[in-house]
Design a protein around this motif. Structure first.
Motif: not given
Ligand code: NAD
Length: 498
Positions: A145, A149, A157, A172, A175-176, A223-224, A246, A249, A384, A410, A449
């Motif tokens: 998932i 960004n 990865w 997955k 979606e953006r 990652v998110g 992950l 940060a 961000f 991080n 990483f």
């Molecule tokens: P996000 O957490 O909003 O979304 C990430 C994924 O989770 C997406 O596929 C999204 O559809 C899903 N998701 C979102 N809300 C959900 C929910 N309530 N339940 C289940 N799934 C859900 O993150 P984003 O805005 O897409 O990405 C930015 C974030 O990711 C930043 O916080 C950034 O630091 C982090 N990030 C971390 C790393 C790392 O390696 N640590 C790398 C890249 C990005």
């Protein structure tokens, strides 16, 4: 309007009961839409992956590696199109998209070494005529998932190594900005990957929760952002799955009084504002040690920022593009205003940038904030966006204590000419990835990483050697053949070699 579907069992599938707009962040217009997968669609993808698993598991690793070699070639041949798709939906400038793609390709190159990486361990004569070995078997169907960004690099990865290890995959993406991710999945088919081994379902929480709750999914890489990472980790664990999640940060750079200030400013400029600050390794806080260093940093940085160019991805002379959505732009601007109202000094203000020809784009200009303190919301939370904050401290220890007290861990960096200080810093700081005069210490593909503290939930880091361990389970076999002539009676005590 172009609808982005799902990629299941080697084919594009459209289940379009629910859809969501996909914006071009430079124009601010919804130019495409993406199907949001239903439970049934995700279950279908898992079923196809499960059906493909027995044959793929038994495909010799060298043949799996050949698919990865071909995939690498196809990624290189299609680089322009991939970067364009990233630009259209994410907004990053083509040189930045090319860097993202290259970093992703390096993970495919590492996965090409899978026959070597899966060799296992062997010991002869652990007892009389007894041999023992450990081998690394795939898990089955695993899921990824990913965030918006890095729509190409972060999926790369995960799935190349998972698949090279013999697993089947359901991804997955965000979606953006899903189009570049979909495109690279289709390239895998061209590379000769059997149908069903790689599947992509687009969607939102419905798709994610289906993956988390389905017992056929054996492991989840996420990652998110941190709140979602924590939810994913806890749910996957509760459901008996292996998980690495992950999160977000807040990366600090210590600027020591002896630093080469011109170099530090140049490095910080790229690391803070590149990709509009929408990198989990972006350096968003400069911790200046001593007022002299702080004054020099702020003066030189504000001067250097006059040359920053924000604009659309189509013009490669731009330094960075818009942020991902209008809502995110408002959030970033809100953090800047909040810092101002809490007493910080906005030295360079990017809240109302003027981008010719793109009046409706989601742009934020480079912003420099001085006199930030740890109590401020803009310091505590991940912004961000293209915002660099300066915190002033008196000693290096004070700077390190500040970093250690932050919930995220991080990446971090120190700018100094003092080797002893740098060594002490890298040895003691409570952060997973450390740079010494290197602002974005993103490990290369043959390391792994991962952050510390609330930047990573789980034990194994992403990609590199940890990924081989994450996507396999160890089995240890101990073997003796009675034909060797040794026959023993039943032994009731623990067998030893005493
Ligand atoms: P996000 O957490 O909003 O979304 C990430 C994924 O989770 C997406 O596929 C999204 O559809 C899903 N998701 C979102 N809300 C959900 C929910 N309530 N339940 C289940 N799934 C859900 O993150 P984003 O805005 O897409 O990405 C930015 C974030 O990711 C930043 O916080 C950034 O630091 C982090 N990030 C971390 C790393 C790392 O390696 N640590 C790398 C890249 C990005």
């Amino acid at each position: 309007m172009n609808t982005i579907g799902h990629f299941i069992n080697g084919e594009m599938v459209y289940d379009a009961e629910r859809k969501q707009a996909v914006y071009n962040p430079a124009t601010g217009q919804a130019e495409k839409e993406v199907a949001l997968a239903s439970v049934a669609t995700v279950e279908e993808a898992i079923a196809k992956a499960e059906a493909a698993y027995p044959a793929w598991r038994n495909t010799p690793p060298i043949k799996r590696a050949r698919v990865m070699f071909k995939f690498k070639e196809l990624l290189e041949q299609n680089a322009e199109k991939i970067c364009q798709l990233i630009g259209e939906e994410h907004g990053k400038i083509s040189h930045d998209a090319a860097g993202e793609l290259q970093r992703g390709i390096e993970n495919v190159e590492y996965a090409c070494g899978i026959p070597e990486l899966l060799k296992g361990e062997h010991s002869k004569n652990v007892g009389p005529n007894i041999d023992s070995w450990s081998e690394f078997q795939p898990l089955g169907v695993v899921a990824g998932i990913t965030p918006f960004n890095f729509p190409v690099m972060v999926p790369l990865w995960m799935f190349p190594m998972a698949i090279a290890c013999g697993n089947c995959f359901v991804l997955k993406p965000s979606e953006r900005d899903p189009s570049s991710t979909m495109f690279i999945a289709e390239l895998l088919k061209q590379a000769g990957l059997p149908d069903g081994v790689m599947n992509v379902v687009n969607g939102d929480k419905v798709a994610v929760d289906t993956l988390l709750n389905d017992e056929r999914i054996k492991a989840v890489s996420f990652v998110g952002s941190t709140p979602i990472a924590e939810y994913i980790y806890q749910t996957a664990n509760a459901n008996g799955k292996r998980c690495q999640a992950l999160g977000g940060a807040k990366n600090h750079a210590i600027v020591m009084p002896d630093a080469d200030m011109d170099n530090a400013v140049n490095q910080l400029l790229g690391a803070a504002f590149g990709s509009s600050g929408e990198r989990c390794m972006a350096l968003s806080v400069a911790v200046a040690v001593g007022d002299q260093a702080a004054d020099a940093l702020v003066a030189k940085m504000s001067e250097a920022m006059k040359g920053l160019k924000v604009g659309a991805y189509t013009d490669s002379s731009n330094d960075f593009g818009p942020v991902i959505t209008g809502a995110h732009r408002d959030k970033v601007v809100g953090y800047i205003s909040h810092a101002e109202s809490q007493g910080a000094n906005i030295v360079v203000d990017g809240r109302t940038p003027n981008v010719d020809g793109y009046p409706d784009g989601f742009f934020v200009g480079g912003t420099l904030i001085d006199q930030v303190t740890p109590e401020m919301t803009s310091y505590k939370e991940e912004i961000f966006g293209p915002v660099l904050q300066v915190v002033r401290v008196n000693t290096m220890q004070e700077a390190m204590d500040l970093i250690d007290a932050h919930e995220y861990g991080n990446g971090t960096c120190i700018f100094t000419r003092d080797g002893e200080a740098a060594r002490y810093f890298s040895d003691h700081i409570q952060v997973g990835m450390v740079g010494i005069n290197v602002p974005l210490p993103v490990p290369v593909a043959y390391h792994s990483f991962g952050g510390w503290k609330r930047s990573l939930f789980g034990d194994l880091h992403a990609y590199g050697p940890d990924a081989v361990r994450f996507y396999t389970k160890r089995k240890t076999i101990t073997q003796r053949w009675p034909s060797a002539g040794i026959r023993e009676g039943a032994q009731f005590s623990m067998p030893t070699m005493k």
